[in-house]
Design a protein around this motif. Structure first.
Motif, PDB file in Angstrom:
ATOM      1  N   SER A   1       0.828  -1.202   0.000  1.00  0.00           N
ATOM      2  CA  SER A   1       0.000   0.000   0.000  1.00  0.00           C
ATOM      3  C   SER A   1       0.861   1.251   0.000  1.00  0.00           C
ATOM      4  CB  SER A   1      -0.904   0.001   1.241  1.00  0.00           C
ATOM      5  OG  SER A   1      -0.110   0.015   2.418  1.00  0.00           O
ATOM      6  N   LYS A   2       0.193   2.385  -0.166  1.00  0.00           N
ATOM      7  CA  LYS A   2       0.899   3.665  -0.120  1.00  0.00           C
ATOM      8  C   LYS A   2       1.472   3.927   1.261  1.00  0.00           C
ATOM      9  CE  LYS A   2      -1.804   5.849  -3.808  1.00  0.00           C
ATOM     10  NZ  LYS A   2      -2.704   6.975  -4.164  1.00  0.00           N
ATOM     11  N   VAL A   3       0.816   3.405   2.276  1.00  0.00           N
ATOM     12  CA  VAL A   3       1.328   3.584   3.640  1.00  0.00           C
ATOM     13  C   VAL A   3       2.665   2.870   3.808  1.00  0.00           C
ATOM     14  CG1 VAL A   3       0.876   3.141   6.087  1.00  0.00           C
ATOM     15  CG2 VAL A   3      -0.988   3.835   4.587  1.00  0.00           C
ATOM     16  N   ASN A   4       2.773   1.674   3.252  1.00  0.00           N
ATOM     17  CA  ASN A   4       4.027   0.937   3.337  1.00  0.00           C
ATOM     18  C   ASN A   4       5.136   1.644   2.551  1.00  0.00           C
ATOM     19  OD1 ASN A   4       5.630  -1.228   4.211  1.00  0.00           O
ATOM     20  ND2 ASN A   4       5.243  -2.391   2.350  1.00  0.00           N
TER      21      ASN A   4
ATOM     22  N   SER B   1       6.245   4.552   4.490  1.00  0.00           N
ATOM     23  CA  SER B   1       7.058   4.163   5.644  1.00  0.00           C
ATOM     24  C   SER B   1       8.523   3.980   5.266  1.00  0.00           C
ATOM     25  CB  SER B   1       6.504   2.875   6.267  1.00  0.00           C
ATOM     26  OG  SER B   1       6.781   1.743   5.450  1.00  0.00           O
TER      27      SER B   1
ATOM     28  N   LEU C   1       3.479   5.009  11.508  1.00  0.00           N
ATOM     29  CA  LEU C   1       3.008   4.221  10.364  1.00  0.00           C
ATOM     30  C   LEU C   1       3.164   2.726  10.632  1.00  0.00           C
ATOM     31  CD1 LEU C   1       4.277   6.194   7.217  1.00  0.00           C
ATOM     32  CD2 LEU C   1       2.026   6.218   8.289  1.00  0.00           C
TER      33      LEU C   1
ATOM     34  N   TRP D   1       0.186   1.368  12.443  1.00  0.00           N
ATOM     35  CA  TRP D   1      -0.922   1.089  11.528  1.00  0.00           C
ATOM     36  C   TRP D   1      -0.676  -0.200  10.758  1.00  0.00           C
ATOM     37  CZ3 TRP D   1      -2.034   0.463   6.369  1.00  0.00           C
ATOM     38  CH2 TRP D   1      -3.358   0.629   5.990  1.00  0.00           C
ATOM     39  N   LEU D   2       0.545  -0.364  10.243  1.00  0.00           N
ATOM     40  CA  LEU D   2       0.863  -1.562   9.464  1.00  0.00           C
ATOM     41  C   LEU D   2       0.854  -2.823  10.321  1.00  0.00           C
ATOM     42  CD1 LEU D   2       3.763  -0.132   7.259  1.00  0.00           C
ATOM     43  CD2 LEU D   2       1.474  -0.809   6.482  1.00  0.00           C
TER      44      LEU D   2
END
Length: 248
Positions: A100-103, A106, A149, A152-153
């Motif tokens: 994902s964009k979050v990963n 990060s 982050l 969240w992950l």
């Protein structure tokens, strides 16, 4: 680059490799913790800092010779190990299906934070204060964003068996770090240098704990491989002859 995650109990070699990966973030945490306290001890012993007047910042302890050389190397090694941890964690989360964009964000924040760690060690405050403060901002503020982050992950990616305790513990230390970094900034700007320095030491110790927590997740890795290949080329072998063909 790929990381393979397999079920436990497939042989002694697999278990050994899994625990070796788990030792990487733990070694980072232990090495960094011991290293900066050694620098503190040297600074106190040669009286380059005076703890009776006020408690020193970490950077003050590492700004004069000979401990400045040790401090620089400690920061460089920690930056390298932290970068390694960031890359492996990114790949682990992606292999669990969270590309994902979050990963992606990060790993970008992790890279930037590691650069900040290196800047802190190699640009002492007594030489180039501006670059040193930039490094501190990248290491502390950007590093804190990276760990939030990861909270969240942690709840979005496997392994499920560690989530019930790693998630809350990581969130707790991230909250502590958030309070410490805000308090440190306020105390520093209002002239309470000893209090700000104590917050800085507690903040760095908490960061090392957060890095050490990756050991729980890394113990599920039993293989890690870096592969470099060209996307539009593939290799074919016919009768011992290797040919490169366009796959467009």
């Amino acid at each position: 680059m790929t990381a393979c995650h397999r079920a436990c109990g497939k042989g002694d070699l697999s278990v050994t490799i899994m625990w070796l990966w788990a030792l990487l973030p733990i070694c980072l945490a232990v090495f960094g913790t011991v290293g900066i306290w050694v620098v503190f001890g040297i600074a106190v012993s040669n009286e380059t800092v005076n703890i009776t007047g006020r408690f020193p910042y970490i950077s003050e302890c590492g700004t004069y010779n000979p401990q400045s050389c040790i401090f620089a190397q400690i920061c460089n090694v920690c930056a390298f190990l932290a970068l390694w941890v960031v890359v492996i964690r990114f790949q682990q989360v992606r292999d669990y299906g969270q590309n994902s964009k979050v990963n992606i964000a990060s790993i970008v924040l992790g890279f930037i934070s590691c650069v900040g760690i290196s800047l802190i060690g190699n640009f002492q405050q007594s030489v180039l204060m501006g670059i040193h403060l930039l490094g501190a901002f990248l290491a502390f503020f950007v590093g804190l964003a990276y760990f939030w982050l990861q909270v969240w992950l942690c709840y979005k990616a496997h392994p499920l068996k560690d989530r019930h305790w790693v998630g809350p513990l990581r969130a707790t230390f991230c909250s502590i770090c958030t309070v410490l970094v805000i308090t440190m900034a306020i105390l520093h700007n209002t002239g309470y240098k000893s209090g700000a320095a104590i917050c800085e030491w507690a903040l760095v110790m908490s960061f090392f704990v957060l890095f050490g927590l990756f050991g729980s997740e890394f113990r599920h890795i039993d293989f890690h491989q870096l592969t470099v290949q060209k996307q539009r080329l593939k290799t074919q072998s016919t009768n011992g002859v290797v040919r490169m063909n366009d796959v467009s």
